[in-house]
Design a protein around this motif. Structure first.
Motif, PDB file in Angstrom:
ATOM      1  N   UNK A  58       0.837  -1.202   0.000  1.00  0.00           N
ATOM      2  CA  UNK A  58       0.000   0.000   0.000  1.00  0.00           C
ATOM      3  C   UNK A  58       0.870   1.249   0.000  1.00  0.00           C
ATOM      4  N   UNK A  59       1.932   1.246   0.809  1.00  0.00           N
ATOM      5  CA  UNK A  59       2.846   2.385   0.843  1.00  0.00           C
ATOM      6  C   UNK A  59       3.626   2.531  -0.459  1.00  0.00           C
ATOM      7  N   UNK A  60       4.043   1.406  -1.042  1.00  0.00           N
ATOM      8  CA  UNK A  60       4.810   1.459  -2.293  1.00  0.00           C
ATOM      9  C   UNK A  60       3.994   2.046  -3.433  1.00  0.00           C
ATOM     10  N   UNK A  61       2.690   1.735  -3.461  1.00  0.00           N
ATOM     11  CA  UNK A  61       1.836   2.203  -4.548  1.00  0.00           C
ATOM     12  C   UNK A  61       0.975   3.406  -4.158  1.00  0.00           C
ATOM     13  N   UNK A  62       1.273   4.014  -3.021  1.00  0.00           N
ATOM     14  CA  UNK A  62       0.518   5.180  -2.579  1.00  0.00           C
ATOM     15  C   UNK A  62       0.653   6.310  -3.601  1.00  0.00           C
ATOM     16  N   UNK A  63      -0.462   6.877  -3.993  1.00  0.00           N
ATOM     17  CA  UNK A  63      -0.464   7.980  -4.945  1.00  0.00           C
ATOM     18  C   UNK A  63      -0.321   7.548  -6.396  1.00  0.00           C
ATOM     19  N   UNK A  64      -0.253   6.251  -6.665  1.00  0.00           N
ATOM     20  CA  UNK A  64      -0.105   5.749  -8.032  1.00  0.00           C
ATOM     21  C   UNK A  64      -1.482   5.635  -8.674  1.00  0.00           C
ATOM     22  N   UNK A  65      -1.673   6.362  -9.770  1.00  0.00           N
ATOM     23  CA  UNK A  65      -2.938   6.314 -10.495  1.00  0.00           C
ATOM     24  C   UNK A  65      -3.003   5.049 -11.354  1.00  0.00           C
ATOM     25  N   UNK A  66      -1.899   4.765 -12.017  1.00  0.00           N
ATOM     26  CA  UNK A  66      -1.790   3.538 -12.826  1.00  0.00           C
ATOM     27  C   UNK A  66      -0.329   3.148 -12.862  1.00  0.00           C
ATOM     28  N   UNK A  67      -0.088   1.861 -13.034  1.00  0.00           N
ATOM     29  CA  UNK A  67       1.283   1.382 -13.137  1.00  0.00           C
ATOM     30  C   UNK A  67       1.410   0.554 -14.405  1.00  0.00           C
ATOM     31  N   UNK A  68       2.585   0.541 -14.974  1.00  0.00           N
ATOM     32  CA  UNK A  68       2.868  -0.231 -16.182  1.00  0.00           C
ATOM     33  C   UNK A  68       3.861  -1.324 -15.816  1.00  0.00           C
ATOM     34  N   UNK A  69       3.447  -2.567 -16.024  1.00  0.00           N
ATOM     35  CA  UNK A  69       4.278  -3.719 -15.691  1.00  0.00           C
ATOM     36  C   UNK A  69       4.775  -4.325 -17.005  1.00  0.00           C
ATOM     37  N   UNK A  70       6.081  -4.571 -17.138  1.00  0.00           N
ATOM     38  CA  UNK A  70       6.589  -5.181 -18.371  1.00  0.00           C
ATOM     39  C   UNK A  70       5.918  -6.541 -18.620  1.00  0.00           C
ATOM     40  N   UNK A  71       5.514  -6.776 -19.865  1.00  0.00           N
ATOM     41  CA  UNK A  71       4.827  -8.024 -20.214  1.00  0.00           C
ATOM     42  C   UNK A  71       5.623  -9.258 -19.807  1.00  0.00           C
ATOM     43  N   UNK A  72       6.931  -9.200 -19.975  1.00  0.00           N
ATOM     44  CA  UNK A  72       7.737 -10.383 -19.667  1.00  0.00           C
ATOM     45  C   UNK A  72       7.838 -10.654 -18.168  1.00  0.00           C
ATOM     46  N   UNK A  73       7.380  -9.709 -17.337  1.00  0.00           N
ATOM     47  CA  UNK A  73       7.389  -9.910 -15.888  1.00  0.00           C
ATOM     48  C   UNK A  73       6.086 -10.505 -15.364  1.00  0.00           C
ATOM     49  N   UNK A  74       5.050 -10.469 -16.193  1.00  0.00           N
ATOM     50  CA  UNK A  74       3.741 -10.981 -15.779  1.00  0.00           C
ATOM     51  C   UNK A  74       3.809 -12.496 -15.663  1.00  0.00           C
ATOM     52  N   UNK A  75       3.373 -12.998 -14.512  1.00  0.00           N
ATOM     53  CA  UNK A  75       3.284 -14.440 -14.302  1.00  0.00           C
ATOM     54  C   UNK A  75       1.874 -14.893 -14.628  1.00  0.00           C
ATOM     55  N   UNK A  76       0.874 -14.096 -14.187  1.00  0.00           N
ATOM     56  CA  UNK A  76      -0.513 -14.515 -14.357  1.00  0.00           C
ATOM     57  C   UNK A  76      -1.448 -13.337 -14.115  1.00  0.00           C
ATOM     58  N   UNK A  77      -2.578 -13.329 -14.841  1.00  0.00           N
ATOM     59  CA  UNK A  77      -3.654 -12.362 -14.611  1.00  0.00           C
ATOM     60  C   UNK A  77      -4.944 -13.158 -14.532  1.00  0.00           C
ATOM     61  N   UNK A  78      -5.694 -12.959 -13.442  1.00  0.00           N
ATOM     62  CA  UNK A  78      -6.966 -13.658 -13.251  1.00  0.00           C
ATOM     63  C   UNK A  78      -8.063 -12.644 -12.981  1.00  0.00           C
ATOM     64  N   UNK A  79      -9.255 -12.889 -13.546  1.00  0.00           N
ATOM     65  CA  UNK A  79     -10.431 -12.134 -13.125  1.00  0.00           C
ATOM     66  C   UNK A  79     -11.017 -12.921 -11.966  1.00  0.00           C
ATOM     67  N   UNK A  80     -11.198 -12.277 -10.819  1.00  0.00           N
ATOM     68  CA  UNK A  80     -11.624 -12.975  -9.613  1.00  0.00           C
ATOM     69  C   UNK A  80     -12.965 -12.431  -9.122  1.00  0.00           C
ATOM     70  N   UNK A  81     -13.630 -13.224  -8.296  1.00  0.00           N
ATOM     71  CA  UNK A  81     -14.923 -12.837  -7.739  1.00  0.00           C
ATOM     72  C   UNK A  81     -14.784 -11.703  -6.730  1.00  0.00           C
ATOM     73  N   UNK A  82     -13.756 -11.799  -5.873  1.00  0.00           N
ATOM     74  CA  UNK A  82     -13.550 -10.760  -4.872  1.00  0.00           C
ATOM     75  C   UNK A  82     -12.058 -10.597  -4.627  1.00  0.00           C
ATOM     76  N   UNK A  83     -11.724  -9.459  -4.124  1.00  0.00           N
ATOM     77  CA  UNK A  83     -10.316  -9.135  -3.885  1.00  0.00           C
ATOM     78  C   UNK A  83      -9.783  -9.923  -2.694  1.00  0.00           C
ATOM     79  N   UNK A  84      -8.529 -10.318  -2.809  1.00  0.00           N
ATOM     80  CA  UNK A  84      -7.847 -10.990  -1.714  1.00  0.00           C
ATOM     81  C   UNK A  84      -6.825 -10.050  -1.106  1.00  0.00           C
ATOM     82  N   UNK A  85      -5.956 -10.601  -0.316  1.00  0.00           N
ATOM     83  CA  UNK A  85      -4.918  -9.784   0.316  1.00  0.00           C
ATOM     84  C   UNK A  85      -3.729  -9.649  -0.620  1.00  0.00           C
ATOM     85  N   UNK A  86      -3.369  -8.414  -1.005  1.00  0.00           N
ATOM     86  CA  UNK A  86      -2.174  -8.233  -1.821  1.00  0.00           C
ATOM     87  C   UNK A  86      -0.953  -8.655  -1.011  1.00  0.00           C
ATOM     88  N   UNK A  87       0.073  -9.144  -1.718  1.00  0.00           N
ATOM     89  CA  UNK A  87       1.252  -9.592  -0.983  1.00  0.00           C
ATOM     90  C   UNK A  87       2.497  -9.576  -1.845  1.00  0.00           C
TER      91      UNK A  87
END
Length: 110
Positions: A58-87
């Protein structure tokens, strides 16, 4: 599920760590080779117990409107029913980015 209620779990590799974050919108964005992640969500919990890993994110992304993650760094993207705990977790095992770029020399430069 209405589109305004969609929540995505984005897991990506960043500096020898695995980040798991939740967002309301993701797209291919306007930057070639990056995934745009918008409207990051963090649980607004009223509990007395605070998860230090979630607070760090939360502190690392505080004030971030949007972030750009390099495609080659993405491990997985899922559409989920509800949010879990970021970690953030250690990258145990073999998490290796793709060895070559699809946008390398001689490709699409004609």
């Amino acid at each position: 599920m209405a589109s305004s209620e969609r929540i995505y779990r984005v897991i990506f590799h960043n500096q020898s760590k695995i980040y798991e974050i939740y967002a309301r919108n993701i797209s291919d964005g306007g930057l070639l080779g990056f995934v745009e992640v918008e409207e990051l969500t963090f649980g607004e919990r009223t509990q007395v117990v605070v998860d230090p890993a979630e607070e760090k994110l939360k502190n690392e992304f505080e004030g971030v409107k949007r972030t750009y993650v390099p495609m080659h760094s993405i491990v997985r993207v899922d559409e989920v029913e509800k949010e879990g705990a970021p970690k953030i977790s250690d990258a145990d095992g073999n998490v290796t980015p793709f060895p070559t770029s699809v946008y390398g020399p001689g490709r699409g430069t004609d």
